[in-house]
Design an enzyme around this catalytic site. Sequence first.
Site, PDB file in Angstrom:
ATOM      1  N   ASP A  29       0.787  -1.249   0.000  1.00  0.00           N
ATOM      2  CA  ASP A  29       0.000   0.000   0.000  1.00  0.00           C
ATOM      3  C   ASP A  29       0.818   1.298   0.000  1.00  0.00           C
ATOM      4  OD1 ASP A  29      -1.938  -1.918   0.223  1.00  0.00           O
ATOM      5  OD2 ASP A  29      -2.746  -1.241   2.135  1.00  0.00           O
ATOM      6  N   LYS A 134      -6.534  -4.976  -3.188  1.00  0.00           N
ATOM      7  CA  LYS A 134      -7.173  -5.648  -2.050  1.00  0.00           C
ATOM      8  C   LYS A 134      -8.232  -4.733  -1.426  1.00  0.00           C
ATOM      9  CE  LYS A 134      -3.466  -4.372   1.228  1.00  0.00           C
ATOM     10  NZ  LYS A 134      -4.223  -3.561   2.171  1.00  0.00           N
ATOM     11  N   CYS A 167      -2.111  -2.589   7.759  1.00  0.00           N
ATOM     12  CA  CYS A 167      -2.064  -3.504   6.613  1.00  0.00           C
ATOM     13  C   CYS A 167      -0.818  -4.389   6.597  1.00  0.00           C
ATOM     14  CB  CYS A 167      -2.223  -2.723   5.322  1.00  0.00           C
ATOM     15  SG  CYS A 167      -3.898  -2.055   5.169  1.00  0.00           S
TER      16      CYS A 167
HETATM   17  C1  C5J Z   1      -3.120   0.604   5.525  1.00  0.00           C
HETATM   18  C2  C5J Z   1      -4.907   1.770   6.624  1.00  0.00           C
HETATM   19  N1  C5J Z   1      -2.568   0.414   4.328  1.00  0.00           N
HETATM   20  N2  C5J Z   1      -4.154   2.138   7.654  1.00  0.00           N
HETATM   21  N3  C5J Z   1      -4.365   1.137   5.552  1.00  0.00           N
HETATM   22  O1  C5J Z   1      -2.515   0.318   6.538  1.00  0.00           O
HETATM   23  O2  C5J Z   1      -6.079   2.026   6.617  1.00  0.00           O
END
Ligand code: C5J
Length: 225
Positions: A29, A134, A167
Amino acid sequence: MKAGKMIAVEAEPYPFEFTPAVCALLIIDMQRDFLEPGGFGEMLGNDVSKLRRTIEPNQKLLAVWRAKKLPVLHTREGHRPDLGCLPPAKKIRGRSLATIGDPGPMGRILVRGEAGHDIIPELYPVFGEAVIDKPGKGAFYATDLHAILMNRGIKQLIVTGVTTEVCVNTTVREANDRGYDCLVPEDCVGSYFSDLHEAGLKMIKAQGGIFGWVSHSKHILKVLN
Ligand code: C5J
């Protein structure tokens, strides 16, 4: 380095032994909306510099992985433009004025195809690197990641990206339950919250490495070079 030969990296709670040929770099991400000034993350009041410090170490690790022709995969958290894969509970969580699917500073928030949803240019995927879209926090939930890894014979993962406690942590736990060894380089993962970053790392390496190992990219680069 011989890709098929096992090598050991300094790590906690004990050295991580891995075989590069079956070890993928999984970058979680690293999306514009989470990392860029003016994006959704900053709009919510977060200090994006806490995530941006991970860009350079990720670039160095990625460059070595690519140079050695080892497997690289990227993930993006987001939803279909019709929001069909967005659970209503996730849509309303946080009671924020702007939520997923609403117009944000870089297009509709966390919607696939929008500018903010895409990966930052510094780590942009190249041809041959799988990009896993995802809908959840974990990269295995409702994706074909496990199938791709199995088809390519991958058994170990170096997991980097953001955020450490959300994540990255969820993905490491999911991977661990599916039988993958995971190593997390602490300088290549980041959180808006320093205490949660530390806690996220501690939870991975506690109890003899209950979910995996924690190291630093300099140790990985040392053994790969
Ligand atoms: C991730 C989030 N990528 N913190 N998303 O950690 O919402």
